[in-house]
Scaffold this motif. Structure first.
Motif, short mmCIF file in Angstrom:
data_model
loop_
_atom_site.label_atom_id
_atom_site.label_comp_id
_atom_site.label_asym_id
_atom_site.label_seq_id
_atom_site.Cartn_x
_atom_site.Cartn_y
_atom_site.Cartn_z
N TRP A 203 91.92 33.67 29.33
CA TRP A 203 93.22 34.25 29.70
C TRP A 203 93.91 34.92 28.51
CZ3 TRP A 203 91.57 29.30 31.09
CH2 TRP A 203 91.25 29.13 32.44
N LEU B 185 98.13 37.96 27.29
CA LEU B 185 99.23 38.00 26.32
C LEU B 185 99.00 39.02 25.21
CD1 LEU B 185 99.73 34.14 25.86
CD2 LEU B 185 101.28 35.69 27.06
N LEU C 262 82.51 25.18 21.41
CA LEU C 262 83.12 23.88 21.07
C LEU C 262 82.69 23.46 19.67
CD1 LEU C 262 82.30 22.22 24.45
CD2 LEU C 262 84.55 21.98 23.44
N HIS D 112 76.59 24.33 36.09
CA HIS D 112 75.79 23.09 35.94
C HIS D 112 75.80 22.32 37.26
CE1 HIS D 112 76.88 23.66 31.65
NE2 HIS D 112 75.76 23.00 31.40
N GLY E 216 78.88 30.16 33.73
CA GLY E 216 77.76 29.25 33.52
C GLY E 216 77.93 28.06 34.44
N LYS F 27 78.30 20.14 26.97
CA LYS F 27 78.62 18.96 26.15
C LYS F 27 77.59 18.77 25.02
CE LYS F 27 80.90 16.77 30.11
NZ LYS F 27 81.21 18.09 30.60
N ALA G 57 95.31 31.09 21.70
CA ALA G 57 93.99 30.47 21.91
C ALA G 57 93.85 30.20 23.41
CB ALA G 57 93.88 29.18 21.10
N HIS H 232 98.82 24.38 31.76
CA HIS H 232 98.41 23.36 32.72
C HIS H 232 98.32 22.01 32.01
CE1 HIS H 232 97.37 26.35 35.81
NE2 HIS H 232 96.90 27.08 34.82
N VAL I 24 103.32 29.97 28.11
CA VAL I 24 103.85 31.09 27.34
C VAL I 24 103.87 32.32 28.24
CG1 VAL I 24 103.43 32.63 25.39
CG2 VAL I 24 103.16 30.16 25.11
N GLY J 255 97.75 27.51 24.27
CA GLY J 255 96.50 27.01 24.84
C GLY J 255 96.05 25.74 24.17
N THR K 125 87.95 26.46 30.04
CA THR K 125 86.50 26.42 29.81
C THR K 125 86.04 25.16 29.09
OG1 THR K 125 86.54 28.84 29.67
CG2 THR K 125 84.63 27.73 28.73
N SER K 126 86.89 24.61 28.24
CA SER K 126 86.45 23.50 27.38
C SER K 126 85.96 22.28 28.15
CB SER K 126 87.57 23.09 26.43
OG SER K 126 87.88 24.16 25.56
N GLY L 77 92.90 24.21 24.89
CA GLY L 77 91.48 23.95 24.97
C GLY L 77 91.06 23.49 23.58
N GLY M 288 92.68 25.85 20.74
CA GLY M 288 94.10 25.66 20.45
C GLY M 288 94.38 24.29 19.84
C1 FAD Z 1 79.09 26.98 31.00
C2 FAD Z 1 79.42 26.85 29.55
C3 FAD Z 1 78.75 25.92 28.76
C4 FAD Z 1 79.07 25.77 27.42
N1 FAD Z 1 78.43 24.81 26.70
C5 FAD Z 1 78.75 24.64 25.40
C6 FAD Z 1 78.15 23.59 24.67
O1 FAD Z 1 77.34 22.81 25.18
N2 FAD Z 1 78.51 23.45 23.37
C7 FAD Z 1 79.41 24.28 22.77
O2 FAD Z 1 79.65 24.10 21.58
N3 FAD Z 1 80.03 25.26 23.45
C8 FAD Z 1 79.73 25.45 24.76
N4 FAD Z 1 80.35 26.43 25.48
C9 FAD Z 1 81.39 27.23 24.84
C10 FAD Z 1 82.73 26.52 24.86
O3 FAD Z 1 82.87 25.72 26.01
C11 FAD Z 1 83.89 27.50 24.80
O4 FAD Z 1 83.67 28.45 23.80
C12 FAD Z 1 85.20 26.79 24.51
O5 FAD Z 1 85.39 25.70 25.37
C13 FAD Z 1 86.38 27.74 24.65
O6 FAD Z 1 87.54 27.01 24.40
P1 FAD Z 1 88.96 27.68 24.29
O7 FAD Z 1 89.90 26.63 23.80
O8 FAD Z 1 88.86 28.92 23.48
O9 FAD Z 1 89.32 28.11 25.77
P2 FAD Z 1 89.80 27.16 27.03
O10 FAD Z 1 89.16 25.85 26.99
O11 FAD Z 1 89.62 27.99 28.26
O12 FAD Z 1 91.33 26.96 26.74
C14 FAD Z 1 92.31 27.92 26.99
C15 FAD Z 1 93.58 27.20 27.44
O13 FAD Z 1 94.66 28.12 27.42
C16 FAD Z 1 95.55 27.78 28.46
N5 FAD Z 1 96.39 28.94 28.73
C17 FAD Z 1 96.01 30.12 29.25
N6 FAD Z 1 97.07 30.96 29.33
C18 FAD Z 1 98.14 30.29 28.84
C19 FAD Z 1 99.52 30.62 28.65
N7 FAD Z 1 99.99 31.82 28.98
N8 FAD Z 1 100.36 29.69 28.14
C20 FAD Z 1 99.89 28.46 27.79
N9 FAD Z 1 98.59 28.10 27.96
C21 FAD Z 1 97.72 29.01 28.45
C22 FAD Z 1 94.64 27.37 29.60
O14 FAD Z 1 95.29 26.54 30.55
C23 FAD Z 1 93.51 26.66 28.87
O15 FAD Z 1 93.67 25.25 28.85
C24 FAD Z 1 80.05 26.60 26.83
C25 FAD Z 1 80.73 27.53 27.61
C26 FAD Z 1 80.43 27.66 28.96
C27 FAD Z 1 81.17 28.64 29.79
#
Ligand code: FAD
Length: 534
Positions: free
Chosen positions: A246, A250, A389, A263, A261, A66, A242, A54, A205, A29, A60-61, A31, A34
């Motif tokens: 999703w 795994l 984030l 916007h 959420g 922001k 990460a 992808h 993966v 991942g 979600t990121s 995001g 990761g």
């Molecule tokens: C509406 C909303 C508003 C928010 N606003 C804020 C904010 O203002 N400030 C803040 O600090 N936080 C905010 N957050 C929280 C923050 O956005 C999330 O906690 C954070 O983006 C999560 O990131 P992540 O990398 O864990 O997940 P993701 O960004 O979802 O990344 C996961 C990645 O894994 C990949 N993936 C999935 N399965 C596989 C696989 N099998 N093999 C390879 N890749 C895979 C996906 O393609 C994806 O790119 C907000 C969240 C939401 C929902």
């Protein structure tokens, strides 16, 4: 780079061609979590392969508010540790690692007729507590000034579009704002790649298993190159999952209950003259607000909702009409002008990766959303999920520490975590950034690397500076230079990568259509950097 040569390892690319078959750490991942894990691990001296099914910031990121949160919300819930951690990480981002991608954001809570005096007092106490958090985190008042009470006249000077009738004044405070969440992800990933991590998009993966029954032989990771369909196996001493919402696909030990959420995106002219963010009180509720957030590109985001999501997790979540109606109603109650559905030029939704609490714990997803969790599965794979984030760096540190403590990673020569003092590519003190003479948009999005972006585009395309720095269409501030750089350095392989993630013009459907020819042109101009053409 000439045609036929492999890309330098320090650039992000798509697919698995030439990727290593054996690494210390494999990250699932890309995001923010990761990307952060990849940077943490490589900066400790480990070899890293980090992949996304992808694209960078596909999940979600890229759908966040922001904001770089100081943790006030968590303090209100008595979660002092989480609040302090948020405030510390906000300070690290704004003052050390990413001053170029963050800025201080003034916020006004207007004291409208629907806010009682008791609520106003509560808000004032909360904002003072938020300032105490800032001081506790040692973030300077020159970065985030102290909160203060505003008169009605001062409030209207900052936000002239507010409803005047019944306005008693406002409360002004400061938090951090990101230039762009997807740009933060890309910059963290690019920094990891610059230190030697192999960062690949379009690589999924499929499964992770222990290579031997006692776990000492490392982990076997099945991967598919999404460009060619070819499958391959990589052996890693540690795997960090990460994959956000999703992650449970795994890891059987992880059950997620996502919440959506939403916007809205408005043109700045819909709420004219907004020089500050506004926290619009939700009528009838105490301490709940809809955020009105002006952006640098003449748009305003309005958010956000919190709706539980059942059923399969979509790749791209969609806002619903009731959510859009709710946000419009709350903002209209606070501003002079009634907003209409036709004012909404874009809308986006993201899924919070909330962990299902253990059976019998009585916990709610909302409680868990504030924390991050690091879980070690039977195979030895570490899953890191939740958080936000703002706290990605700390999440990455905790995940890599946990991975290094697994039996399979025993004996890996890893240094201590270095990311707290490791500036991301393009970072510099604010005064230095302000003195840069490059194109302002490139400085805002690439910091001191603005010069590199332009130099690269000049070399790759043979076009003039004027052509590369002009807005790609009338009213669309994106430049051809940054689109070309997206292809050459940031692994973009198609129009969606360029318009929806390397730039965010995709948040406005009309502007996206106008920018599409430029994205195609960038892909054609930098075609020899694309997979299969290298
Ligand atoms: C509406 C909303 C508003 C928010 N606003 C804020 C904010 O203002 N400030 C803040 O600090 N936080 C905010 N957050 C929280 C923050 O956005 C999330 O906690 C954070 O983006 C999560 O990131 P992540 O990398 O864990 O997940 P993701 O960004 O979802 O990344 C996961 C990645 O894994 C990949 N993936 C999935 N399965 C596989 C696989 N099998 N093999 C390879 N890749 C895979 C996906 O393609 C994806 O790119 C907000 C969240 C939401 C929902």
């Amino acid at each position: 780079m000439s045609a036929g040569q492999p890309p330098p390892a320090t650039r992000i690319t798509a697919g698995l061609e030439g990727a290593p078959r054996e690494v210390d750490v494999l990250v699932v991942g890309l995001g923010i979590t990761g990307a952060g894990v990849a940077l943490d691990a490589v900066s400790r001296g480990l070899s890293v392969l980090a992949v996304d099914a992808h694209d960078l910031a596909f999940g979600t990121s890229r759908w966040s508010s922001k904001l770089v949160h100081g943790g006030l919300r968590y303090l209100a819930k008595g979660q002092i540790g989480v609040a302090h951690e948020s405030a510390v990480e906000r300070g690290v981002l704004m003052e050390v690692t990413a001053p170029h991608l963050t800025r201080p954001m003034p916020m006004v809570v207007p004291l409208t007729s629907s806010v009682t005096r008791a609520q106003a007092t509560l808000t004032a106490v909360g904002l003072r507590a938020g300032d105490a958090l800032r001081r506790g985190a040692r973030t300077g008042a020159e970065t985030l000034p102290r909160p203060r009470r505003l008169s009605a006249t001062e409030t209207l000077a900052l936000a002239p579009a507010l409803r005047r009738a019944g306005l008693r004044g406002g409360m002004l405070s400061w938090d951090g704002q990101l230039e762009d969440d997807a740009r933060l992800v890309t910059t963290v990933a690019r920094t990891a790649a610059a230190l030697g991590a192999v960062v690949r998009t379009r690589a999924r993966v499929l499964a992770v298993e222990a290579a031997s029954s006692n776990g000492a032989g490392g982990l076997r990771v099945g991967l598919r190159d999404e460009l060619t369909g070819a499958t391959t196996t990589v052996t890693a001493r540690a795997v960090v999952n990460a994959a956000g919402v999703w992650a449970g696909d795994l890891a059987e030990e992880v059950t997620l209950r996502p919440s959506r959420g939403t916007h809205l995106v408005l043109r700045a002219a819909a709420l004219p003259g907004l020089g500050t963010s506004v926290f619009a009180p939700i009528p009838g509720e105490t301490n709940r607000f809809v955020l009105v957030l002006p952006q640098p590109d003449q748009t305003v985001y309005v958010g956000l909702t919190d709706e539980p999501v059942d059923g399969p997790i979509p790749d791209v979540p969609e806002p619903t009409e009731p959510e859009i109606g709710f946000l419009l109603d709350v903002v209209s109650a606070c501003f002079a002008r009634q907003l209409h559905r036709s004012d909404v030029v874009g809308a986006f939704a993201g899924l919070r990766p909330l962990l299902e609490p253990p059976t019998g714990s009585g916990g709610s997803t909302a409680d868990l959303s504030r924390k991050h969790a690091v879980l070690v599965g039977r195979s030895g794979m570490v899953t890191v999920v939740g958080g936000k984030l703002t706290t990605y760096r700390r999440m990455a540190q905790d995940a890599v520490d946990a991975a290094l403590a697994t039996p399979a990673a025993a004996g890996l020569a890893a240094g201590p975590c270095r990311t707290r003092t490791l500036p991301l590519l393009g970072a510099a003190p604010r005064a230095e950034l302000a003195a840069l003479e490059q194109h302002p948009r490139l400085v805002r999005r690439f910091g001191t690397d603005a010069a590199l972006v332009l130099a690269d585009a000049l070399e790759v395309t043979g076009l003039t500076e004027d052509e590369l720095l002009a807005p790609v269409a009338e009213g669309v501030p994106v430049t051809l230079a940054e689109l070309v750089f997206g292809v050459t350095h940031e692994g973009a392989v198609d129009v969606a990568d360029l318009l929806d993630r390397r730039t965010r013009v995709g948040l406005l459907a009309g502007d996206r259509a106008l920018a599409e020819p430029a994205a195609r042109r960038a892909l054609a101009l930098a075609a020899h950097h694309l997979p299969g053409r290298r």
